[in-house]
Design a protein around this motif. Structure first.
Motif, PDB file in Angstrom:
ATOM      1  N   ARG A 145     -16.272 -20.716 -13.274  1.00 43.47           N
ATOM      2  CA  ARG A 145     -15.655 -21.126 -14.532  1.00 43.47           C
ATOM      3  C   ARG A 145     -14.757 -20.032 -15.087  1.00 43.47           C
ATOM      4  NH1 ARG A 145     -19.805 -23.635 -18.761  1.00 43.47           N
ATOM      5  NH2 ARG A 145     -18.003 -23.421 -20.105  1.00 43.47           N
ATOM      6  N   TYR A 171      -6.313 -24.730 -19.274  1.00 43.75           N
ATOM      7  CA  TYR A 171      -6.823 -25.252 -18.006  1.00 43.75           C
ATOM      8  C   TYR A 171      -7.552 -24.190 -17.187  1.00 43.75           C
ATOM      9  CZ  TYR A 171      -2.409 -23.279 -16.349  1.00 43.75           C
ATOM     10  OH  TYR A 171      -1.358 -22.443 -16.097  1.00 43.75           O
ATOM     11  N   ARG A 172      -7.439 -22.919 -17.555  1.00 46.41           N
ATOM     12  CA  ARG A 172      -8.169 -21.852 -16.864  1.00 46.41           C
ATOM     13  C   ARG A 172      -9.298 -21.281 -17.715  1.00 46.41           C
ATOM     14  NH1 ARG A 172      -5.405 -17.188 -14.881  1.00 46.41           N
ATOM     15  NH2 ARG A 172      -7.372 -16.850 -13.836  1.00 46.41           N
ATOM     16  N   VAL A 218     -11.772 -28.514 -19.304  1.00 50.28           N
ATOM     17  CA  VAL A 218     -11.572 -28.351 -17.859  1.00 50.28           C
ATOM     18  C   VAL A 218     -12.576 -27.345 -17.296  1.00 50.28           C
ATOM     19  CG1 VAL A 218      -9.934 -27.634 -16.071  1.00 50.28           C
ATOM     20  CG2 VAL A 218      -9.135 -28.966 -18.019  1.00 50.28           C
ATOM     21  N   GLY A 219     -12.766 -26.228 -17.996  1.00 52.98           N
ATOM     22  CA  GLY A 219     -13.713 -25.216 -17.554  1.00 52.98           C
ATOM     23  C   GLY A 219     -15.146 -25.717 -17.527  1.00 52.98           C
ATOM     24  N   SER A 266     -12.922 -24.357 -22.186  1.00 49.74           N
ATOM     25  CA  SER A 266     -12.180 -25.603 -22.384  1.00 49.74           C
ATOM     26  C   SER A 266     -12.907 -26.765 -21.698  1.00 49.74           C
ATOM     27  CB  SER A 266     -10.771 -25.480 -21.798  1.00 49.74           C
ATOM     28  OG  SER A 266     -10.823 -25.473 -20.384  1.00 49.74           O
ATOM     29  N   ALA A 320     -16.075 -28.884 -17.344  1.00 50.39           N
ATOM     30  CA  ALA A 320     -16.176 -29.923 -16.318  1.00 50.39           C
ATOM     31  C   ALA A 320     -16.274 -29.306 -14.927  1.00 50.39           C
ATOM     32  CB  ALA A 320     -14.964 -30.863 -16.393  1.00 50.39           C
ATOM     33  N   SER A 321     -15.486 -28.274 -14.665  1.00 53.99           N
ATOM     34  CA  SER A 321     -15.560 -27.647 -13.343  1.00 53.99           C
ATOM     35  C   SER A 321     -16.902 -26.954 -13.149  1.00 53.99           C
ATOM     36  CB  SER A 321     -14.409 -26.665 -13.135  1.00 53.99           C
ATOM     37  OG  SER A 321     -14.539 -25.551 -13.984  1.00 53.99           O
TER      38      SER A 321
END
Length: 167
Positions: free
Chosen positions: A46, A92-93, A99-100, A97, A102-103
């Motif tokens: 992450r 997105y990095r 995205v973080g 966030s 979720a990843s």
């Protein structure tokens, strides 16, 4: 501030007493913690951590990467105010966030799946075949149901258009 380290890393060992002193100095002002990157692989992913030690300043949605000297004075200065001079990671990095997160959840999925299988097999005494059938049955039945619903909705529209063109 977060230090992502590895127990075998010599640079991390050198940073350890400095990091402990930093935590004492910043107590009540800035939270200071550390994470064993070799054990917390999802968190490491992450943060897009590529080297040990890696130091991050996290404040709400903003995450900044520290790239300065690893002295007590420089780390304290960064934690208190010079973090503002470093551009935050793009959304997105950023590990905080959507995205973080979720990843991170995606990366943890195999371990959670393994824990579920172990629980079902050892605690609930399900056979491996029953677990496999359940694992394959759920997505298969969901897919069939989804195809059926799409066919009912879009198939009815297509059939009504066909009948309109014939008339």
């Amino acid at each position: 501030m977060i230090d992502i380290y590895a127990p075998w890393c010599k640079h991390c060992a050198v940073l350890e007493p400095v990091w402990t002193s930093l935590a004492e100095r910043l107590e009540g002002k800035v939270m200071v913690g550390k994470v064993d990157g070799t054990r917390e692989k999802a968190l490491m992913k992450r943060f897009s951590c590529e080297a040990f030690p890696s130091i991050y300043y996290v404040a709400g949605p903003d995450t900044r990467v520290y790239a300065g000297l690893r002295t007590l004075q420089e780390l304290e200065k960064f934690a208190m105010f010079s973090y503002k001079d470093v551009k935050p990671l793009p959304f997105y990095r950023s590990p905080t966030s959507f995205v973080g997160r979720a990843s991170g959840n995606l990366i943890r999925l195999p371990a959670r799946f393994q824990a579920l299988v172990k629980y079902l097999h050892e605690e609930k005494k399900y056979s491996a075949l029953a677990i496999l059938a359940g694992i394959l049955g759920v997505p298969l039945s969901t897919g069939v149901l989804l195809v059926y619903m799409l066919d009912v909705f879009f198939g009815a529209r297509a059939r009504s258009r066909t009948h309109q063109h014939r008339d």
